[in-house]
Design a protein around this motif. Structure first.
Motif, PDB file in Angstrom:
ATOM      1  N   SER A  24      -0.042  21.316  -3.766  1.00  0.00           N
ATOM      2  CA  SER A  24       1.511  20.625  -3.982  1.00  0.00           C
ATOM      3  C   SER A  24       1.220  19.235  -3.421  1.00  0.00           C
ATOM      4  O   SER A  24       0.698  19.128  -2.428  1.00  0.00           O
ATOM      5  N   LYS A  25       1.898  18.571  -4.158  1.00  0.00           N
ATOM      6  CA  LYS A  25       1.918  17.160  -3.969  1.00  0.00           C
ATOM      7  C   LYS A  25       3.200  16.654  -2.967  1.00  0.00           C
ATOM      8  O   LYS A  25       3.402  15.658  -2.747  1.00  0.00           O
ATOM      9  N   ALA A  26       4.280  17.764  -2.720  1.00  0.00           N
ATOM     10  CA  ALA A  26       5.205  17.339  -2.132  1.00  0.00           C
ATOM     11  C   ALA A  26       4.768  17.040  -0.723  1.00  0.00           C
ATOM     12  O   ALA A  26       4.109  17.561   0.082  1.00  0.00           O
ATOM     13  N   VAL A  27       5.592  15.963  -0.180  1.00  0.00           N
ATOM     14  CA  VAL A  27       5.121  15.447   1.218  1.00  0.00           C
ATOM     15  C   VAL A  27       6.437  15.885   2.085  1.00  0.00           C
ATOM     16  O   VAL A  27       7.569  15.836   1.860  1.00  0.00           O
ATOM     17  N   GLY A  28       5.897  16.291   3.277  1.00  0.00           N
ATOM     18  CA  GLY A  28       6.899  16.696   4.477  1.00  0.00           C
ATOM     19  C   GLY A  28       7.393  15.434   5.184  1.00  0.00           C
ATOM     20  O   GLY A  28       7.404  14.429   4.659  1.00  0.00           O
ATOM     21  N   LEU A  29       8.040  15.835   6.357  1.00  0.00           N
ATOM     22  CA  LEU A  29       8.955  14.837   6.993  1.00  0.00           C
ATOM     23  C   LEU A  29       7.748  13.798   7.643  1.00  0.00           C
ATOM     24  O   LEU A  29       8.037  12.603   7.950  1.00  0.00           O
ATOM     25  N   ASP A  30       6.611  14.175   7.736  1.00  0.00           N
ATOM     26  CA  ASP A  30       5.491  13.297   8.306  1.00  0.00           C
ATOM     27  C   ASP A  30       5.023  12.201   7.358  1.00  0.00           C
ATOM     28  O   ASP A  30       4.355  11.146   7.824  1.00  0.00           O
ATOM     29  N   GLY A  31       5.340  12.270   5.943  1.00  0.00           N
ATOM     30  CA  GLY A  31       5.044  11.323   5.061  1.00  0.00           C
ATOM     31  C   GLY A  31       3.392  11.222   4.608  1.00  0.00           C
ATOM     32  O   GLY A  31       3.177  10.232   4.024  1.00  0.00           O
ATOM     33  N   VAL A  32       2.963  12.191   4.934  1.00  0.00           N
ATOM     34  CA  VAL A  32       1.395  12.093   4.893  1.00  0.00           C
ATOM     35  C   VAL A  32       1.086  12.964   3.643  1.00  0.00           C
ATOM     36  O   VAL A  32       1.277  14.084   3.482  1.00  0.00           O
ATOM     37  N   LEU A  34      -1.639  14.115   0.288  1.00  0.00           N
ATOM     38  CA  LEU A  34      -2.979  14.531   0.132  1.00  0.00           C
ATOM     39  C   LEU A  34      -4.005  13.393   0.185  1.00  0.00           C
ATOM     40  O   LEU A  34      -5.068  13.552   0.823  1.00  0.00           O
ATOM     41  N   SER A  35      -3.777  12.497  -0.645  1.00  0.00           N
ATOM     42  CA  SER A  35      -4.838  11.369  -0.713  1.00  0.00           C
ATOM     43  C   SER A  35      -4.946  10.562   0.402  1.00  0.00           C
ATOM     44  O   SER A  35      -5.882  10.430   0.971  1.00  0.00           O
ATOM     45  N   LEU A  36      -3.932  10.559   1.299  1.00  0.00           N
ATOM     46  CA  LEU A  36      -3.974   9.676   2.476  1.00  0.00           C
ATOM     47  C   LEU A  36      -4.866  10.399   3.481  1.00  0.00           C
ATOM     48  O   LEU A  36      -5.733   9.985   4.352  1.00  0.00           O
ATOM     49  N   TYR A  37      -4.568  11.798   3.795  1.00  0.00           N
ATOM     50  CA  TYR A  37      -4.933  12.823   4.469  1.00  0.00           C
ATOM     51  C   TYR A  37      -6.409  12.835   4.283  1.00  0.00           C
ATOM     52  O   TYR A  37      -7.382  12.955   5.115  1.00  0.00           O
ATOM     53  N   LYS A  38      -6.893  12.813   3.087  1.00  0.00           N
ATOM     54  CA  LYS A  38      -8.245  13.005   2.415  1.00  0.00           C
ATOM     55  C   LYS A  38      -9.113  11.509   3.072  1.00  0.00           C
ATOM     56  O   LYS A  38     -10.372  11.898   3.235  1.00  0.00           O
ATOM     57  N   GLU A  39      -8.277  10.596   3.256  1.00  0.00           N
ATOM     58  CA  GLU A  39      -9.160   9.088   3.671  1.00  0.00           C
ATOM     59  C   GLU A  39      -9.893   9.570   4.683  1.00  0.00           C
ATOM     60  O   GLU A  39     -10.992   9.034   5.021  1.00  0.00           O
ATOM     61  N   ASN A  40      -9.608  10.337   5.832  1.00  0.00           N
ATOM     62  CA  ASN A  40     -10.096  10.635   7.003  1.00  0.00           C
ATOM     63  C   ASN A  40     -10.319  11.936   7.376  1.00  0.00           C
ATOM     64  O   ASN A  40      -9.708  12.406   8.341  1.00  0.00           O
ATOM     65  N   LEU A  41     -10.516  12.903   6.387  1.00  0.00           N
ATOM     66  CA  LEU A  41     -10.351  14.206   6.593  1.00  0.00           C
ATOM     67  C   LEU A  41     -10.949  14.807   7.751  1.00  0.00           C
ATOM     68  O   LEU A  41     -10.724  15.636   8.119  1.00  0.00           O
ATOM     69  N   GLU A  42     -12.533  14.582   7.773  1.00  0.00           N
ATOM     70  CA  GLU A  42     -13.065  15.006   8.950  1.00  0.00           C
ATOM     71  C   GLU A  42     -12.373  14.769  10.390  1.00  0.00           C
ATOM     72  O   GLU A  42     -12.200  15.656  11.093  1.00  0.00           O
TER      73      GLU A  42
END
Length: 748
Positions: A24-32, A34-42
């Protein structure tokens, strides 16, 4: 007992696997995202793991949205932060492995290796075992009213590590923001949360086992439950047990969608499927929604090259569920075919108008990528695509002022349509001919010599129009397999008529017999009878108006018929009276035609049985050919041809065919025969006052060409033979209570 610890569950591998499952590409209140989270996944997952292990995890409030359910109401959905989704996914994987082994096998929603198809199969199994009393129940506001304390008690009795319970408790109590207003969450679970499906099944699992222990047969799909019993008394007992249990778990506010039902008589709907006795179909509201979704998908997908990809994905979804439940010959498949034809031709016309694609070849290339879900042969699939393109280009040209070009194109199309119509029919009129099969070809032999060949995929109909003609069993088997009708026309001194037809045995539906018999006892039978006569009368009137423009002298008959048509709805309340009205109109109609026929031809009135004049003999022969085609389409649609609404029932005759043929007589046969007579085509009677061999062949050729030609109908160009099929399927839908039958009225 579930014994895994928090550390054993929330490993880096498990967290990564959970992240990989989030689509799901729906973004919660944190505004984060999937692509942004994946940039620093580890780093992000390590931080999340650290918070969980140190008991510092606190979920973010959810974003509250209302999703349209399609019935005028909405469903509340909570969109969580990405960290929270990962935590829930990880818990769902681990806890699901444990709880799946403890769930009852009669629950199907959100279950591994179980589906709605499995649920429907279980319902069919109960019905087949005689449990034909059913109660459908939908627990009202189930997700929103789940009691947190009860759910946590159930979980505490199964989960050893209290820290896991604490995380689940935080997720349950987590509120949401609707714009700037915070909404507390004291009860219920958030629809849209990855963990919610598992929690819902855990909450109702005790209900499942309670019913099972009380010997209540049921099928549950999340909050949608169906109870089954052999008798009304047993069903009442099952219902009381069910309601008492709901009260005990604080879910007493349930709504019963239907009352007790006897399936064979009344039918019921479950999980979008309609059960009528042992027959299945897609529930009307679901089917209508599917057609609407199909239309919108084709209409809005951009660019056109992407239509096949998106459409194939949607078709695959239908094939994974609904289309596995109904037969490919089911009338709903014809409706789906018509909807797809309409939507695709509209889209092609739009692209043509835009100029984004200009050639038929380019459209053809894209359309060939679509995986049509119909029982098409290779030839039928190609023809369907050509129909889409032809209809689209006709719609496009209709918006332009190129009348000459359009007229020329229509003329060319009609020329080839007539050619194909005659080539697709094998007309056998000479005694001593033998029909057999050689490889992929139907062959005709006379005195041992092959005189004619037709590829099997090109043949649509065989007409046997004389005595002393032989058919091999291979021909009959091939025709049954390919749905090719074989019609036999008699040539006795007294009457020219079809006396037998051979169809495949796969088209009769017992359900239609029951429905047609039931309809005979209602006012709807008279309504249908009136429709057939209305169609016949309008076509007769319109034909006379056409002749009036060229011949004149028909004003009197036209005015009298119009007056009778205006009075028909008010005066007729009985089929016998209706037939009398039809006879009065017919008398005026044939009187008018007698005025315009070639004066060298002796025609004064219509004569059916034992006709010995040229015009009536030709008409009877033409009707016999038309009759066979109407009979074929009625059987193919699944109609019981021995149960009619206009003509008197006769167990030895397919009287419903007599009903359906009425609205096509004038448009197909009368126009053809009178045109042939007035154009002085070589029609003759032999010394026995019957049509000679060449006359029969010529009439057959002309009538078949007419059936294969195109005409404007319902704002589209349609082959007349296809219109007959459409009318038969429309009658099926009327009998099923899905729509109202409208007679065919041709454009003259």
């Amino acid at each position: 007992m579930f014994t895994l610890t928090l550390e054993e569950i929330f490993t880096m591998k498990a967290l990564k696997d959970a992240f990989g499952e989030i689509s799901s590409k729906a973004v919660g209140l944190d505004g984060v995202s999937l692509s942004l989270y994946k940039e620093n996944l580890e780093e992000n997952l390590q931080a999340l793991q650290h918070e969980l292990i140190l008991n510092r995890f606190q979920p973010e409030p959810l974003k509250h949205v209302e999703v349209d359910k399609g019935d005028g109401t909405t469903r509340p959905i909570g969109i969580g932060a990405l960290d929270d989704k990962i935590v829930q996914k990880t818990l769902a994987f681990s806890l699901g492995d444990y709880f799946e082994t403890h769930f009852n096998d009669k629950s199907y929603g959100y279950r591994r290796k179980k589906s709605t198809l499995n649920a429907i199969a279980r319902v069919k199994d109960f019905i087949n075992r005689g449990q034909v009393y059913i109660l459908r129940s939908d627990i009202e506001n189930f997700f929103e009213t789940i009691n947190h304390e009860r759910l946590l008690r159930i979980l505490a009795s199964k989960i050893e590590d209290a820290r896991l319970l604490n995380i689940i408790s935080l997720l349950l109590a987590n509120g949401s923001f609707e714009r700037y207003r915070y909404l507390d969450h004291a009860e219920g679970i958030h629809q849209g949360d990855p963990l919610s499906p598992l929690l819902s099944n855990i909450y109702l699992n005790e209900l499942d086992w309670f019913l099972d222990e009380q010997d209540v047969d049921f099928v549950r799909y999340v909050d949608d439950l169906a109870l089954f019993a052999h008798s009304p008394k047993a069903l009442t007992k099952a219902q009381d047990l069910f309601l008492s249990y709901l009260e005990s778990i604080s879910l007493g506010t349930n709504t019963l969608k239907t009352k007790k039902l006897h399936v064979i008589k009344d039918g019921f709907t479950y999980l979008g499927v309609r059960f009528d006795g042992y027959d299945l179909s897609i529930a009307k509201e679901k089917f209508d929604a599917s057609l609407y979704r199909l239309h919108e998908l084709i209409k809005k997908t951009s660019p056109f090259e992407m239509v096949p990809t998106h459409l194939n994905q949607y078709i695959q979804g239908l094939q994974n569920y609904y289309l596995q439940l109904i037969d490919l010959k089911h009338p709903q498949m014809k409706l789906l075919e018509d909807a797809m034809l309409l939507a695709l031709s509209s889209r092609v016309a739009k692209e043509k108008k835009r100029g984004s694609i200009t050639t038929k070849g380019a459209f053809r290339k894209d359309l060939q990528e679509i995986d049509f879900p119909f029982d098409f042969s290779k030839t039928e699939r190609k023809d369907f695509i050509e129909r889409i393109i032809a209809r689209a280009f006709e719609a496009f040209l209709a918006t332009k002022s190129y009348k000459k070009a359009k007229k020329s194109a229509v003329k060319t199309k009609q020329k080839y349509a007539k050619k194909f119509a005659t080539e697709s029919t094998i007309f056998v009129n000479e005694p001593g001919v033998y029909l057999g099969v050689s490889k992929n070809t139907i062959i005709l032999k006379h005195k041992g010599r092959v005189v004619y060949k037709v590829p099997k995929m090109q043949c649509e109909r065989i007409i046997i129009a004389n005595k002393g003609i032989s058919l091999s069993s291979n021909v009959i088997a091939l025709c049954a397999k390919l749905n090719i009708a074989i019609d036999f026309i008699s040539l006795s001194n007294r009457v020219t008529a079809p006396y037998a037809s051979i169809f495949t045995a796969n088209h009769s539906y017992a359900k239609m017999t029951i429905l047609q018999e039931a309809l005979l006892q209602t006012p709807e039978a008279l309504r249908l009878a009136k429709s057939f006569i209305k169609g016949k009368t309008k076509n007769q009137l319109n034909y006379l108006k056409l002749l009036q423009r060229h011949h004149g002298d028909l004003e009197k008959e036209i005015a009298q018929i119009e007056r009778k048509m205006r009075r028909m709805p008010k005066l007729i309340d009985d089929v016998n009276v209706l037939m009398g009205y039809e006879g009065q109109v017919a008398l005026l109609y044939w009187q008018a035609l007698a005025k315009v026929v070639d004066t060298k031809v002796d025609f004064t009135h219509r004569h059916t049985y034992g006709a010995t004049d040229l015009v009536n003999s030709a008409l009877n022969y033409g009707y016999a050919i038309l009759y066979g085609r109407v009979h074929f389409h009625a059987v193919k649609a699944g109609l019981s041809v021995n149960i009619s609404f206009l003509h008197a029932l006769d167990g030895n005759k397919p009287t419903l065919v007599y009903d359906l043929i009425e609205e096509f007589r004038a448009f197909v046969v009368d126009r053809t025969i009178f045109s042939m007579i007035n154009n002085k085509e070589p029609l003759k009677l032999n010394d026995k006052q019957r049509l000679d061999l060449k006359s029969r062949q010529l009439i057959a050729k002309n009538v078949l060409e007419k059936l294969g030609s195109y005409t404007k109908h319902k704002k589209a160009s349609k082959k007349i033979d296809n219109i007959i099929a459409d009318q038969a399927y429309m009658l099926v839908r009327d009998i099923e209570g899905l729509t109202k039958y409208k007679p065919f009225v041709g454009k003259y």
